[in-house]
Design an enzyme around this catalytic site. Sequence first.
Site, short mmCIF file in Angstrom:
data_model
loop_
_atom_site.label_atom_id
_atom_site.label_comp_id
_atom_site.label_asym_id
_atom_site.label_seq_id
_atom_site.Cartn_x
_atom_site.Cartn_y
_atom_site.Cartn_z
N ARG A 2 0.72 -1.03 0.20
CA ARG A 2 0.28 -0.30 0.16
C ARG A 2 0.87 1.14 -0.04
NH1 ARG A 2 -4.90 1.93 -0.88
NH2 ARG A 2 -5.75 2.82 0.73
N THR A 9 -9.18 0.33 -9.58
CA THR A 9 -8.59 -0.54 -8.71
C THR A 9 -8.99 -1.49 -9.57
OG1 THR A 9 -8.92 0.17 -6.03
CG2 THR A 9 -8.20 -1.93 -6.08
N ASN A 53 -6.57 4.47 -6.98
CA ASN A 53 -7.30 4.42 -6.39
C ASN A 53 -8.66 4.95 -7.53
OD1 ASN A 53 -9.20 5.11 -4.29
ND2 ASN A 53 -8.32 7.45 -3.71
N ASP A 58 -8.24 8.75 0.21
CA ASP A 58 -8.61 7.26 1.45
C ASP A 58 -8.60 7.19 2.59
OD1 ASP A 58 -10.09 5.55 -0.77
OD2 ASP A 58 -8.08 4.13 -1.18
N SER A 86 -7.76 0.50 3.40
CA SER A 86 -8.19 0.41 1.81
C SER A 86 -9.60 -0.81 1.77
CB SER A 86 -7.22 -0.24 1.31
OG SER A 86 -7.86 -1.05 0.12
N GLY A 94 -13.83 -1.88 -7.35
CA GLY A 94 -15.22 -1.23 -6.33
C GLY A 94 -14.88 -0.14 -5.07
N GLY A 95 -13.95 0.51 -5.29
CA GLY A 95 -13.58 1.00 -3.58
C GLY A 95 -14.12 0.56 -2.60
N1 GLY Z 1 -8.40 3.14 -3.19
C1 GLY Z 1 -9.97 2.31 -3.04
C2 GLY Z 1 -8.99 1.00 -1.71
O1 GLY Z 1 -7.86 0.97 -1.51
O2 GLY Z 1 -10.11 0.99 -0.79
#
Ligand code: GLY
Length: 564
Positions: free
Chosen positions: A100, A375, A395, A417, A446, A467-468
């Site tokens: 990350r 993503t 992102n 985020d 995340s 899909g966030g």
């Molecule tokens: N950027 C979306 C996530 O990490 O959940």
Amino acid sequence: MQYNFKYLIIPIMIISIFFLYSCNNTDKLVLADNGMVSSAHPLASQVGVDILKDGGNAFDAAVAVHFALSVVYPNAGNIGGGGFAVYRLNDGTVGSLDFREKAPSSSSRNMYLDENNEVYKNKSKLGHLASGIPGSVDGMVKLHDKFGSIDWKLILEPSIKLSNDGFQLTKKQAISLNSVKESLLKLNDSKISLINDTKWKENDLLIQKNLSKTLKRIQISKRDGFYSGKTAELLIKEMNEGNGIFTLEDLKNYSSIWRKPIIGNYKNHNIISMGPPSSGGIALVQMLNGAEKLNVNNYEHNSKDYIHMITEIESRVYADRATYLGDPDFLEVPSKTLISNKYLENKFSSITLNNKTPSSDIKEGKIEINETEETTHFSIVDKFGNAISLTTTINGSYGSKVVVDGAGFLLNNEMDDFSIKPGFPNMFGLTGGEANAIEGNKRMLSSMSPTIVEKEDELLMVLGTPGGSTIITSVFQTILNVIDYNMNMQEAVDAKKFHHQWLPDAIIIEENTINNNIKNSLIEMGHNFKERSSIGRMDCILVNESGKFEGGSDKRGDNIAIGY
Ligand code: GLY
């Protein structure tokens, strides 16, 4: 002798329809004996399968696919972002890698607030200040150093070629690139590869010479080809010119981390998923626990009762996410407690079939989801019995929209985020508090949920999706589709999805999931709806009852599973 053919017409039609129907069903299922790659782009899946066929293992293929996606799927594939990988070796050992992004060292908790404590519009989403220190290249080097079996240089070769010689855009990609042209022009020179003078069309060749040179430097010098030397110089120059805050020291200090995955249980299946700084694993295990406690499999798939029960579970889980989860290197995350039976017993005990949770239990605030959730995820299994589930991101679609001048890659907008102000929603409508506040060198929370499922301690499924905030609920529902509703992998991916994340108090649902009768009876109970054309783009692999690999790749995108 004369035949009267009219008596044959109906039987011939019946046989033809049956034949066409069975062909279609078979066509939909991708099956393989030796290995499989399911990813967001046909060329990336092919790169991975070629590596497997040449004797590479799932980890070699994963690194090659990750770099290939940075070329052929620039809206999310990346070297300027970060992600998570969950793996299972052929001896049953499981683990995970956290690559990350981290906040630049001089980041501060109020960096996106003006003098009146109001959030600057878009500062955490667009431009140089929106980016975290990328982790992807370090992650791929670590993954290959530990588990790779073929030469690093060979692994980089396909993406260097694809970027140098170009590849043909799919129709969806041409549309996507045209839609982002204005934003790219605001932050970049019009000469960047992603911008075309005229509109992009299907089959146009996208050539990315600068990206190819960067990949070549990574091929030669591994992590030093990105975090120091020419690439780092170009990156810092780009930052300095755009008022960004990356330093050479930040790049040098970036390091991905091996972490223990979250391991839970659902009806005698082991669920292995990503722990903090992703909320994915904890939230997924909580949801599955709720589904088991409340016997949701008693309800017809996507019926009124099913949707009600599932969304009641989901909304309770997202409330925890906002309160307790953040970077475990900066705070004590009570992971064990959050997935313990005792804690969850209490959590789901207030759910009933006939009552929607009173709105007084839900914090106020009008929250809009206003950007596509990019993503990308891929799943790989090899002939040796190894499996890897990897989700990676910049992102938002095309990240911060900043392409590093001379280096040809997009930077992430992952700083969004973080909880940029307590209670203020990020681009996915997710709120957060202290646990996810901004600090220099901290990782932002995340939702990415690369996941592996075991049945009787054997590999059953490798799955994940972009899909966030909807990632966790899509993975959750796909697991239920296979385990409780006996769907094959493709059917489980194709099945319509819906999502509730506590705030906003609405069921986000794919169009045509339910009829008006069901919708109206849920509205009468107090549920609200927000329709979307699609949720998620899953890439999954199932080991079916005959021991074959079965691919499930999302037709909501250009995704494809290729096996051999
Ligand atoms: N950027 C979306 C996530 O990490 O959940």
